[in-house]
Design an enzyme around this catalytic site. Sequence first.
Site, PDB file in Angstrom:
ATOM      1  N   SER A  85      46.070 -18.163   2.885  1.00  0.00           N
ATOM      2  CA  SER A  85      45.524 -17.887   3.988  1.00  0.00           C
ATOM      3  C   SER A  85      44.826 -16.938   3.616  1.00  0.00           C
ATOM      4  CB  SER A  85      46.590 -16.947   5.257  1.00  0.00           C
ATOM      5  OG  SER A  85      45.701 -17.457   6.347  1.00  0.00           O
ATOM      6  N   ASP A  90      43.220 -26.862  10.846  1.00  0.00           N
ATOM      7  CA  ASP A  90      44.706 -25.596  10.619  1.00  0.00           C
ATOM      8  C   ASP A  90      43.564 -24.960  11.519  1.00  0.00           C
ATOM      9  OD1 ASP A  90      44.035 -23.101   9.867  1.00  0.00           O
ATOM     10  OD2 ASP A  90      45.033 -24.002   7.530  1.00  0.00           O
ATOM     11  N   HIS A 105      48.883 -24.739  10.083  1.00  0.00           N
ATOM     12  CA  HIS A 105      48.041 -23.453   9.221  1.00  0.00           C
ATOM     13  C   HIS A 105      48.217 -23.045   7.715  1.00  0.00           C
ATOM     14  CE1 HIS A 105      46.139 -20.646   7.391  1.00  0.00           C
ATOM     15  NE2 HIS A 105      46.861 -19.279   7.598  1.00  0.00           N
TER      16      HIS A 105
END
Length: 530
Positions: free
Chosen positions: A244, A471, A499
């Site tokens: 991320s 995502d 994610h």
Amino acid sequence: MDTSRLLRTSGAVLAAAALLVSCSKPAGPDGDAVASPAQHGPDARPESDKATKPLDPLPTAVPAALRPYYDQKLSWHSCGPKGFQCATLRAPLDYAKPSRATDLKLAVSRKKATGPGKRIGSLMVDPGGPGASAINYLQQYAPEPAAVKARYDMVAMDPRGVARSEPVRCLTNKQMDGYTQVDQTPDDKAEQTKLTTAYKKFADGCRSRSGKVLGHVSTVEAARDMDIFRAVLGDRKLTYVGASYGTFLGATYAGLYPSRVGRLVLDGAMDPSLTSRQLNEDQTAGFNTAFTSFAADCIKKRDCPLGTKSTADAGKQLSAFFRRLDARPVATGESRKLTESLATSGVIAAMYDQTAWPLLREYLTKAKKGDGSGLLALSDSYYERDPDGSYANQMFANPAVNCLDLPPAFSSTAQVEAALPAFRKASPVFGENFAWAPLNCAYWPAKATGEAHRIEAKGAAPILVIGTTRDPATPYPWARGLASQLSSGRLLTYDGDGHTAYGRGSDCVDTAVNTYLLEGTPPAKNKRCS
């Protein structure tokens, strides 16, 4: 949602949620997104904006003023779960003016390679955020898989301003409770004033409690701290797995130190060439994609709390539910009621991983019957609020980093109002919430020091970039954008929901990443997994 671009790994979100559910309260995060295929398609955004400037690398020689930091010795001691050690790393507050008098003390942790097999080196991990604790992630989730921990010392550093490393603080726990309940979809000028007043008080609290570090928690500075840590560990090159926001941190490192790049895995990638406005609008569409996937699954079930007609109708029902909460919050079994803002945060938290969908169905059903405790627990997980009412610092560190890295998306309520149609188009359910969220940076006490830029990292070893097609937090086009910018970028695509991809159940992804980490061989170009 009180702040923009809060990006965390789904594993951390769900683990926190599960823990808090068992304690009658939950804990989880936020993210970015890819446009709904029906509206834009995965190829809608250009791979990268060629007009943006590239990030310039730093000189390969360590400046004399920084040499003492690179030469420091760490004093390790046992901490956390069995086998882990912790230490404190010194770094300059201001790299332009390093001074022992103002040095930062950064928390680091490690677990030495367990064997069998020859030790390869250190593997640094970061779960994202910005604001998530890398040390917590290391000690709770990252010692797997066994084959990797056998050959690497697993290491982590809480970035400056985060958790154990000079944490940014802004509000008291009681003040934060009030802040999370502020209406983030204002219906009139009076409600707009309440929201902007809340943003200003938040910023003022950060200034008064964390003034020393607020101007020095940028991603570039955190990446420079990583290079000191790498050197102190004795590694010639950096091996790293970032998820991320951690991909932005890792890519920034590569751009600054391309010759020191070892094996870098950037999972759930961000595109550094995008402006704050572009990032937030993409994120809006991304969560719309995630909600559509959830709704498509939900309407197949008789007990779906959003009906069984269509995904569009499910979205309308959720929006209507939020409006009812705006007018009349429901009870939760404690002093806080479930407001529209808290319910929205709870739903967003569940979008990170499809294994949370059954929980979300259950909690929506209860909330519609007058029991908001489940959605409140998910919201608490999003805000990292513990059962005792205390908050971790992620929601403080997050805007501190974001507002420093990029100029604000909007500088006035009028600009937000003008952008509302585009955000509503990106997501009829979440659009307004995501449009108002980035306005917090308009009142931030530290002026942005960064801007949108490309990262090329010319001369770096192969860098593995992973993107998940649906995502919600880091849209797939972002991974394509970053991989195309990096001179040695190698894109691995995971066709799925949720994610990030590594360690989430795909043998194809896990094998490709583990082979790269253990043998140094990246997957074939344009490899896809499902």
